[in-house]
Design a protein around this motif. Sequence first.
Motif, PDB file in Angstrom:
ATOM      1  N   GLU A 169       0.827  -1.206   0.000  1.00 43.94           N
ATOM      2  CA  GLU A 169       0.000   0.000   0.000  1.00 43.94           C
ATOM      3  C   GLU A 169       0.862   1.258   0.000  1.00 43.94           C
ATOM      4  O   GLU A 169       0.585   2.218  -0.730  1.00 43.94           O
ATOM      5  CB  GLU A 169      -0.932   0.015   1.223  1.00 43.94           C
ATOM      6  CG  GLU A 169      -2.015  -1.052   1.210  1.00 43.94           C
ATOM      7  CD  GLU A 169      -1.494  -2.409   1.672  1.00 43.94           C
ATOM      8  OE1 GLU A 169      -0.311  -2.479   2.107  1.00 43.94           O
ATOM      9  OE2 GLU A 169      -2.247  -3.397   1.580  1.00 43.94           O
ATOM     10  N   LEU A 170       1.924   1.256   0.806  1.00 39.59           N
ATOM     11  CA  LEU A 170       2.827   2.404   0.866  1.00 39.59           C
ATOM     12  C   LEU A 170       3.534   2.609  -0.466  1.00 39.59           C
ATOM     13  O   LEU A 170       3.706   3.748  -0.920  1.00 39.59           O
ATOM     14  CB  LEU A 170       3.848   2.208   1.989  1.00 39.59           C
ATOM     15  CG  LEU A 170       4.818   3.371   2.233  1.00 39.59           C
ATOM     16  CD1 LEU A 170       4.056   4.614   2.657  1.00 39.59           C
ATOM     17  CD2 LEU A 170       5.856   2.984   3.287  1.00 39.59           C
ATOM     18  N   PHE A 171       3.925   1.513  -1.094  1.00 41.40           N
ATOM     19  CA  PHE A 171       4.607   1.599  -2.389  1.00 41.40           C
ATOM     20  C   PHE A 171       3.680   2.194  -3.445  1.00 41.40           C
ATOM     21  O   PHE A 171       4.066   3.076  -4.205  1.00 41.40           O
ATOM     22  CB  PHE A 171       5.073   0.199  -2.813  1.00 41.40           C
ATOM     23  CG  PHE A 171       6.014   0.200  -3.980  1.00 41.40           C
ATOM     24  CD1 PHE A 171       7.358   0.486  -3.807  1.00 41.40           C
ATOM     25  CD2 PHE A 171       5.563  -0.093  -5.262  1.00 41.40           C
ATOM     26  CE1 PHE A 171       8.236   0.496  -4.876  1.00 41.40           C
ATOM     27  CE2 PHE A 171       6.428  -0.088  -6.343  1.00 41.40           C
ATOM     28  CZ  PHE A 171       7.775   0.203  -6.148  1.00 41.40           C
ATOM     29  N   MET A 172       2.429   1.744  -3.472  1.00 43.19           N
ATOM     30  CA  MET A 172       1.455   2.249  -4.433  1.00 43.19           C
ATOM     31  C   MET A 172       1.156   3.730  -4.193  1.00 43.19           C
ATOM     32  O   MET A 172       1.069   4.533  -5.130  1.00 43.19           O
ATOM     33  CB  MET A 172       0.168   1.430  -4.352  1.00 43.19           C
ATOM     34  CG  MET A 172      -0.931   1.904  -5.283  1.00 43.19           C
ATOM     35  SD  MET A 172      -0.475   1.789  -7.017  1.00 43.19           S
ATOM     36  CE  MET A 172      -0.460   0.005  -7.219  1.00 43.19           C
ATOM     37  N   LEU A 173       1.013   4.123  -2.927  1.00 47.43           N
ATOM     38  CA  LEU A 173       0.746   5.517  -2.597  1.00 47.43           C
ATOM     39  C   LEU A 173       1.904   6.420  -3.020  1.00 47.43           C
ATOM     40  O   LEU A 173       1.690   7.549  -3.467  1.00 47.43           O
ATOM     41  CB  LEU A 173       0.484   5.659  -1.093  1.00 47.43           C
ATOM     42  CG  LEU A 173      -0.881   5.177  -0.600  1.00 47.43           C
ATOM     43  CD1 LEU A 173      -0.936   5.213   0.924  1.00 47.43           C
ATOM     44  CD2 LEU A 173      -1.993   6.024  -1.196  1.00 47.43           C
ATOM     45  N   ASN A 174       3.113   5.931  -2.891  1.00 49.51           N
ATOM     46  CA  ASN A 174       4.276   6.713  -3.305  1.00 49.51           C
ATOM     47  C   ASN A 174       4.343   6.869  -4.814  1.00 49.51           C
ATOM     48  O   ASN A 174       4.751   7.919  -5.316  1.00 49.51           O
ATOM     49  CB  ASN A 174       5.558   6.083  -2.769  1.00 49.51           C
ATOM     50  CG  ASN A 174       5.898   6.555  -1.377  1.00 49.51           C
ATOM     51  OD1 ASN A 174       6.578   7.551  -1.197  1.00 49.51           O
ATOM     52  ND2 ASN A 174       5.395   5.849  -0.373  1.00 49.51           N
ATOM     53  N   LEU A 175       3.976   5.832  -5.543  1.00 47.96           N
ATOM     54  CA  LEU A 175       3.915   5.951  -7.004  1.00 47.96           C
ATOM     55  C   LEU A 175       2.915   7.031  -7.407  1.00 47.96           C
ATOM     56  O   LEU A 175       3.186   7.849  -8.295  1.00 47.96           O
ATOM     57  CB  LEU A 175       3.511   4.610  -7.632  1.00 47.96           C
ATOM     58  CG  LEU A 175       4.518   3.463  -7.536  1.00 47.96           C
ATOM     59  CD1 LEU A 175       3.912   2.203  -8.145  1.00 47.96           C
ATOM     60  CD2 LEU A 175       5.818   3.817  -8.240  1.00 47.96           C
ATOM     61  N   LEU A 176       1.752   7.029  -6.745  1.00 47.09           N
ATOM     62  CA  LEU A 176       0.730   8.036  -7.020  1.00 47.09           C
ATOM     63  C   LEU A 176       1.237   9.430  -6.661  1.00 47.09           C
ATOM     64  O   LEU A 176       1.037  10.395  -7.411  1.00 47.09           O
ATOM     65  CB  LEU A 176      -0.534   7.696  -6.229  1.00 47.09           C
ATOM     66  CG  LEU A 176      -1.769   8.558  -6.497  1.00 47.09           C
ATOM     67  CD1 LEU A 176      -2.205   8.442  -7.946  1.00 47.09           C
ATOM     68  CD2 LEU A 176      -2.902   8.157  -5.567  1.00 47.09           C
ATOM     69  N   LEU A 177       1.915   9.530  -5.512  1.00 51.07           N
ATOM     70  CA  LEU A 177       2.460  10.813  -5.066  1.00 51.07           C
ATOM     71  C   LEU A 177       3.497  11.346  -6.053  1.00 51.07           C
ATOM     72  O   LEU A 177       3.501  12.534  -6.397  1.00 51.07           O
ATOM     73  CB  LEU A 177       3.087  10.650  -3.674  1.00 51.07           C
ATOM     74  CG  LEU A 177       3.808  11.880  -3.112  1.00 51.07           C
ATOM     75  CD1 LEU A 177       2.817  13.005  -2.866  1.00 51.07           C
ATOM     76  CD2 LEU A 177       4.555  11.529  -1.830  1.00 51.07           C
ATOM     77  N   ILE A 178       4.384  10.474  -6.530  1.00 50.95           N
ATOM     78  CA  ILE A 178       5.425  10.880  -7.482  1.00 50.95           C
ATOM     79  C   ILE A 178       4.800  11.371  -8.782  1.00 50.95           C
ATOM     80  O   ILE A 178       5.171  12.417  -9.320  1.00 50.95           O
ATOM     81  CB  ILE A 178       6.387   9.701  -7.737  1.00 50.95           C
ATOM     82  CG1 ILE A 178       7.242   9.422  -6.498  1.00 50.95           C
ATOM     83  CG2 ILE A 178       7.285   9.993  -8.945  1.00 50.95           C
ATOM     84  CD1 ILE A 178       7.986   8.112  -6.549  1.00 50.95           C
TER      85      ILE A 178
END
Length: 204
Positions: A125-134
Amino acid sequence: LVAAAALLLARWVGGVWNMGWQSALALSGATAMSSTAIVVKLLAERGELESTHGRRIMGILLFQDLAVVPLLVLIPALGSEPELLLPSLGWALLKAALLVGLLLIGGQRLMHWWLMLVARRKSDELFMLNLLLITLGLAWLTELAGLSLALGAFIAGVLISETEYRHQVETDIRPFHDVLLGLFFITIGMLLDWHILIERWALV
C-alpha cells in the motif's frame, strides 16, 4: 511523413473552414498519433506482440510517445497572441528543456533512492501511494512551470521505468490499468462541448 501529410490536409481544410495554421498544426499532430494503450491491448489479445509486425508497430508507438513530449510543449504555446507567439514558443521550449533535463538527469538517482527506501518497508500500500504521489507531484511541478500536467506524468513514467522496480510497478498497476483507461476516455468525452457540435456540425 504521416504528420506532414496530415498537416497539408489540415491546412487545406483550414483554408476551406477559415482555420489558422496553429489549429492546423495541432490537428495534424493529433491525427498522426495513435493510442499506445489500445493498440498494445489488441496486439496482446491476438498474441502478436512478439511477431515481426508487432515489434515494428511497437517501435512506431514508442516513437509517437516520444513525439508527444514536444507536442505537449508546443500546443499550449500556440494559443498566444500573434505578436507574442514566437517569444511564447521559445520560452516554453526553454522551460521544457531545462525542466525535463533536470528531472531526467538528477531525478533518476533520486527516484532510485526513494523507491528503494519505500520498498524496504515491505508495504504494498505504501509503495502504491508513493507511485501516485510521485506521478501527481511531477504533474503539478510541470503545471507550475507553465507546461502541461500530462508532460509531468509522462516524465514520472519514464523515471520509474528506469528503476529496477519497474516490473513490480507493472504488476501493481495492472489491476487498475483497464479501469483507469476507461476512466480516461470517459473524462475526455465529458470535456466535449456539444454546443460546438451543433454550431459547426458540417466541419465536425
